[in-house]
Design a protein around this motif. Structure first.
Motif, PDB file in Angstrom:
ATOM      1  N   ASP A  75      -6.381  -6.657  -9.544  1.00  0.00           N
ATOM      2  CA  ASP A  75      -5.474  -5.969  -8.073  1.00  0.00           C
ATOM      3  C   ASP A  75      -6.364  -6.290  -7.197  1.00  0.00           C
ATOM      4  O   ASP A  75      -7.892  -6.376  -7.169  1.00  0.00           O
ATOM      5  CB  ASP A  75      -6.155  -4.407  -8.172  1.00  0.00           C
ATOM      6  N   THR A 115       0.773  -1.461  -0.070  1.00  0.00           N
ATOM      7  CA  THR A 115      -0.040  -0.065  -0.074  1.00  0.00           C
ATOM      8  C   THR A 115       0.772   1.052   0.289  1.00  0.00           C
ATOM      9  O   THR A 115       0.180   2.201   0.416  1.00  0.00           O
ATOM     10  CB  THR A 115      -0.811  -0.217   1.422  1.00  0.00           C
ATOM     11  N   MET A 119       4.008   5.393  -8.940  1.00  0.00           N
ATOM     12  CA  MET A 119       2.560   4.748  -9.431  1.00  0.00           C
ATOM     13  C   MET A 119       3.180   2.882  -9.858  1.00  0.00           C
ATOM     14  O   MET A 119       4.598   3.248 -10.697  1.00  0.00           O
ATOM     15  CB  MET A 119       1.947   5.033 -10.486  1.00  0.00           C
ATOM     16  N   GLN A 120       2.646   1.826  -9.474  1.00  0.00           N
ATOM     17  CA  GLN A 120       2.638   1.058 -10.271  1.00  0.00           C
ATOM     18  C   GLN A 120       2.657   0.503 -11.574  1.00  0.00           C
ATOM     19  O   GLN A 120       4.054  -0.340 -11.942  1.00  0.00           O
ATOM     20  CB  GLN A 120       2.542  -0.314  -9.229  1.00  0.00           C
ATOM     21  N   GLN A 121       1.944   1.288 -11.753  1.00  0.00           N
ATOM     22  CA  GLN A 121       1.798   1.057 -13.740  1.00  0.00           C
ATOM     23  C   GLN A 121       2.182   2.986 -14.407  1.00  0.00           C
ATOM     24  O   GLN A 121       1.480   3.770 -14.268  1.00  0.00           O
ATOM     25  CB  GLN A 121       0.417   1.107 -14.079  1.00  0.00           C
ATOM     26  N   ASP A 129      -2.117   6.656  -2.621  1.00  0.00           N
ATOM     27  CA  ASP A 129      -2.914   6.844  -4.059  1.00  0.00           C
ATOM     28  C   ASP A 129      -3.082   7.539  -3.562  1.00  0.00           C
ATOM     29  O   ASP A 129      -2.807   8.962  -4.772  1.00  0.00           O
ATOM     30  CB  ASP A 129      -3.963   5.891  -3.827  1.00  0.00           C
ATOM     31  N   HIS A 179      -1.570   2.762  -6.472  1.00  0.00           N
ATOM     32  CA  HIS A 179      -1.904   1.899  -8.030  1.00  0.00           C
ATOM     33  C   HIS A 179      -2.806   2.811  -8.239  1.00  0.00           C
ATOM     34  O   HIS A 179      -3.843   3.446  -8.029  1.00  0.00           O
ATOM     35  CB  HIS A 179      -2.466   1.099  -6.760  1.00  0.00           C
ATOM     36  N   GLN A 180      -2.957   2.510 -10.045  1.00  0.00           N
ATOM     37  CA  GLN A 180      -4.479   3.003 -10.257  1.00  0.00           C
ATOM     38  C   GLN A 180      -5.780   2.546  -9.963  1.00  0.00           C
ATOM     39  O   GLN A 180      -6.790   3.794  -9.943  1.00  0.00           O
ATOM     40  CB  GLN A 180      -4.131   2.194 -11.446  1.00  0.00           C
ATOM     41  N   ASN A 230      -9.018   3.634  -0.853  1.00  0.00           N
ATOM     42  CA  ASN A 230      -7.549   3.671  -1.292  1.00  0.00           C
ATOM     43  C   ASN A 230      -6.459   4.805   0.143  1.00  0.00           C
ATOM     44  O   ASN A 230      -7.379   4.496   1.291  1.00  0.00           O
ATOM     45  CB  ASN A 230      -7.749   5.227  -2.099  1.00  0.00           C
TER      46      ASN A 230
END
Ligand SMILES: C[S@@+](CC[C@H](N)C(=O)[O-])C[C@H]1O[C@@H](n2cnc3c(N)ncnc32)[C@H](O)[C@@H]1O
Length: 277
Positions: free
Chosen positions: A117, A22, A223-225, A44, A26-27, A40
């Protein structure tokens, strides 16, 4: 695995309790925060606030994107007569999930959801509240693993009948190195003529060059993405071999808008809906 669990149930339990980080934005959870949700974390929220400082249009874009999803599903169910949906990149359940919109029009609609996710997985029960006349299912899978998605989806969907494949606000986290065009082509090859594809996607031309570069750089760092904006021509390429439904490829808020919704703004997202010949 408990003694009364099947291997499938044990795998689902394991996935549900899988540890997730966390501390990295994450998107799915950033989008949840943008839409006013509660699923969230601090990372985030911080990442969203930084994105908004770069481009305040991101907030309207999230709302306009969700509204596009609703209108596209409504069009597909009511006007195109679609009764099967493969919704990949589902997001954390919120108002107007695909099955709710479609089954309000055609209760017998079958919907398969896919996301990777763990927070979406933890809330998947909300996606499985199908109308008794229809069916919904949830697959915990990565969009890049089209083999897993298609083989599981085939348990619920009849691939000899039209299917709407929805990829709403997901392809801009698939970099070119992961072959997003190959992924979409594989999915659309699996469905028959008369099937549909709906996409929304971060748009290069709807951002100034500086803002686009800052958003992409920021996502890569936080971000992870990481985000990849694509041009109108690159977006159009996803629809090779499909006929675009009017009004064609436009910003999300311009696709068959409902009059008088009161939420005005300019998004940074292209969208289109196309029909397979
Ligand atoms: C911005 S949300 C969009 C949710 C919903 N489609 C909408 O437009 O309202 C994108 C979702 O795609 C999911 N996602 C991103 N990359 C994915 C991947 N490679 N495989 C599966 N899901 C992915 C995220 O977890 C997130 O839930």
């Amino acid at each position: 695995m408990t003694s009364d669990e099947t291997p499938d149930e044990a795998a689902a339990d394991e996935a549900r309790t899988r540890a997730f980080d966390t501390s990295v934005a994450h998107q799915a959870r950033m989008y949840d925060y943008l839409l006013g949700g509660k699923d969230n974390y601090a990372a985030d929220r911080a990442a969203v606030e930084q994105q908004l400082a770069i481009s305040p249009d991101v907030a309207f874009s999230a709302r306009a994107n969700r509204a596009f999803l609703g209108r596209a599903v409504r069009y597909l169910a009511a006007e195109a007569g679609i009764r099967q949906f493969l919704d990949i990149g589902t997001g954390i359940p919120t108002a107007g999930n695909t099955h709710q919109v479609a089954q309000a029009i055609a209760p017998e609609t079958r919907v398969v959801y896919v996301d990777y996710d763990p927070v979406v997985l933890a809330h998947a029960r909300a996606l499985l509240t199908s109308h008794p006349a229809g069916v919904t299912d949830y697959i915990d899978a990565d969009l890049r693993d089209t083999g897993t998605i298609l083989s599981h989806a085939a348990e619920l969907l009849d691939f000899t009948e039209p299917v709407a494949v929805t990829l709403i606000a997901i392809l801009h986290v698939i970099p070119d190195s992961d072959d997003p065009y190959g992924i979409v082509a594989t999915l659309m090859d699996a469905v028959p003529a008369g099937s549909y594809l709906a996409i929304s996607h971060m748009a290069s031309e709807l951002l100034s060059r500086e803002t686009r570069e800052r958003l992409e750089h920021h996502s890569g760092a936080t971000m992870q993405q990481p985000l990849t904006a694509r041009t109108r021509a690159q977006m159009a390429r996803f629809f090779d071999g499909l006929d675009l439904v009017a009004p064609g490829l436009v910003p999300v808020e311009e696709w068959r808008p409902d009059p008088g919704t009161g939420d005005m703004g300019e998004s940074v997202l292209w969208c289109a809906v196309g029909r397979k010949r």
